[in-house]
Motif scaffolding. Structure first.
Motif: not given
Length: 526
Positions: A294-298, A303-304, A306-310, A476-477
């Motif tokens: 969730x954090x090591x990303x451009x 990040x979707x 729903x996936x973040x929530x999961x 968002x990030x």
């Protein structure tokens, strides 16, 4: 050293209830009426106390004359060794009354790895200078056996102050019998006060060889126990157990970074967890893997939600399930605190408790500078946060990524606090030149640029190049990784305002995710 129930005025130590005073090494006690007068004066510094007012403080059946008050004042002055003609403590206002003029010393806050506290039996005069010299020798021996940067203090009859930060307490209880000094040695882990070691030692001050052997026995045993405690406190999170303790504590700072590539690959962790489902260390490593996804990303790539929530629900459930096992491992406590803080699901108080207790256990805050700063920032205690971040910037051995991370965290704290001048000075210390990824350099520029001023031409072109979708993803990030955890609505708005304003200038209001306006509590674009 500060005592829990005493107040200092220069070289005078005064019991807070005025039961006794110590000056020049001499301890004196007060009668009931002397104590009543001294309490009334010292608790009302620099205020005139008339004789009639002081009469109200003494027993009703006593002499009710002004002359009796003068008598009590003279008795108190004598016991305090206070000269009435050039008074340090009680000033006479002729024809009016008396005033307490002494200024209370600032309370000294203790921050130490170890405090050596000695307690003597009532017949201390039998032990005399021998025990005092022993404490000094013991202090030197233990100091030589632990890391040189760790603070070790020694005191007689020490009491833990409310604001003191002490990791370990070595208590020495001396009793004298003839030519032998009996000493009971107890080592406690603070602040839990858990006893980690206790044993008796017989000392013969008249026998130099025996005394040296006793000191060596105490210091050697204590040093082994302290180092074992540090070693246990630096085990876990996949760190190599063969590395020196100090190295592992420093590596933890990097392991717990908000953007640590170490955890991005989870295939091996998933396989190990399948074979050892109850292993708490592997469970926390898995949570750090999810956290890194969730954090090591451009930040320009979404990040979707729903996936973040999961992921965040899985992190929460896993951390809470394994918290009992983490209680015996400070590194896992740090990891739990980091993860619970990040997911922002009402666990801030729990995260602070875990981090504070882990910090007390490790005896070295290197592993937690960034985390402790973030927790203080979330509470709105920005000065404390900046202090932690500043201490972290001094750890140049931790590498460029750590320096970039902790300096950026400091800038976020200053931005949240609305301290523009200090922020500009801190920004000058951030190095975003290559090999720093271009998207991090851009995020730093867009976030910390004054919201009322347009970007430079190059920076504006970079913002335009990612398009409105990339800009929305960047907002968002920034919010989910660094801002939502802040309790203060104003602090959240202060941090997001610049980024939102710059995005609106380039892409218009349509690029601003609608729910972020309500999430930050204020219209940050205003």
């Amino acid at each position: 050293m500060n005592y829990e129930r005493t107040t200092r005025y220069g070289d005078l130590v005064l019991d807070r209830e005025c039961l006794f005073a110590i000056r020049g090494g001499n301890k004196v006690h007060f009668t009931r009426n002397e104590r009543a007068i001294l309490l009334a004066l010292s608790r009302n510094p620099n205020l005139l106390m008339t004789r009639s007012r002081l009469l109200d403080e003494i027993e009703a059946d006593e002499d009710r004359s002004d002359r009796y008050i003068d008598f009590l004042i003279n008795r108190i002055r004598f016991k305090l060794d206070d000269n009435s003609k050039s008074s340090t403590f009680i000033h006479t206002r002729y024809g009016e009354g008396y005033t307490w003029v002494a200024t209370q010393n600032a309370v000294v806050k203790i921050d130490a790895f170890l405090v050596i506290a000695a307690k003597f039996s009532p017949d201390r005069h039998i032990i005399g200078r021998d025990a005092s010299a022993l404490i000094e020798r013991l202090h030197k021996a233990i100091s030589a056996g632990v890391a040189p940067h760790k603070t070790i203090l020694a005191s007689e009859n020490w009491r833990h102050g409310v604001k003191d930060k002490v990791r370990h307490l070595l208590h020495l209880n001396f009793q004298a019998s003839g030519e032998t000094i009996f000493c009971v040695v107890t080592l406690r882990e603070m602040p839990s006060r858990r006893i980690t070691m206790s044993f008796p030692v017989d000392l013969k001050p008249s026998n130099a060889a025996s005394l040296t052997a006793g000191i060596d026995e105490i210091s050697r045993t204590v040093v082994v126990a302290l180092n074992r405690s540090l070693d246990n406190a630096s085990t876990g999170l996949g760190l190599a157990s063969g590395d020196p303790t100090e190295d592992r504590l420093q590596q933890t700072s990097i392991v717990l970074l908000g953007a640590n590539p170490r955890w991005t690959s989870g295939a091996q962790l998933a396989e190990e967890r399948a074979h050892h489902p109850g292993n708490a260390d592997l469970a926390f490593q898995w949570c750090l893997h999810l956290f890194s996804r969730l954090t090591v990303a451009n930040p320009f790539e979404s990040v979707d939600l729903a996936e973040r929530h999961r992921f965040e629900r899985e992190i929460e459930a896993t951390v809470l399930e394994h918290l009992p096992s983490a209680e015996d491992n400070p590194l896992l406590m740090f990891a739990a605190a980091k993860l619970l803080y990040y997911i922002d699901r009402g666990h801030l108080e729990l995260a602070e408790d875990l981090a504070d207790r882990a910090l007390a256990r490790t005896g070295d805050s290197t592993a937690s500078f960034a985390l402790m700063g973030q927790l203080r920032c979330a509470r709105g205690r920005f000065d404390e946060a900046v202090e932690f971040f500043d201490r972290g910037t001094k750890q140049i051995d931790l590498g460029r990524d750590f320096q970039l991370h902790i300096r950026t965290m400091k800038c976020l704290a200053l931005l949240a606090a609305g301290r523009r001048a200090a922020l500009d000075a801190a920004l000058a210390q951030i190095d975003t030149a290559p090999p720093c990824p271009h998207y991090i350099a851009s995020m730093v520029d867009w976030t910390f640029s004054p919201h009322e001023q347009p970007l430079s031409a190059a920076s504006a072109r970079a913002l335009a190049a990612i398009g409105p979708t990339g800009a929305a993803n960047a907002i968002e990030y920034a919010y989910l990784t660094s801002v939502r955890q802040m309790i203060s609505e104003q602090a959240r708005a202060n941090v997001m305002r610049g980024l939102i304003a710059q995005v609106m200038r380039v892409h218009g209001v349509s690029a601003i995710p609608a729910f972020f306006r309500s999430a930050i509590g204020l219209n940050a674009a205003a």
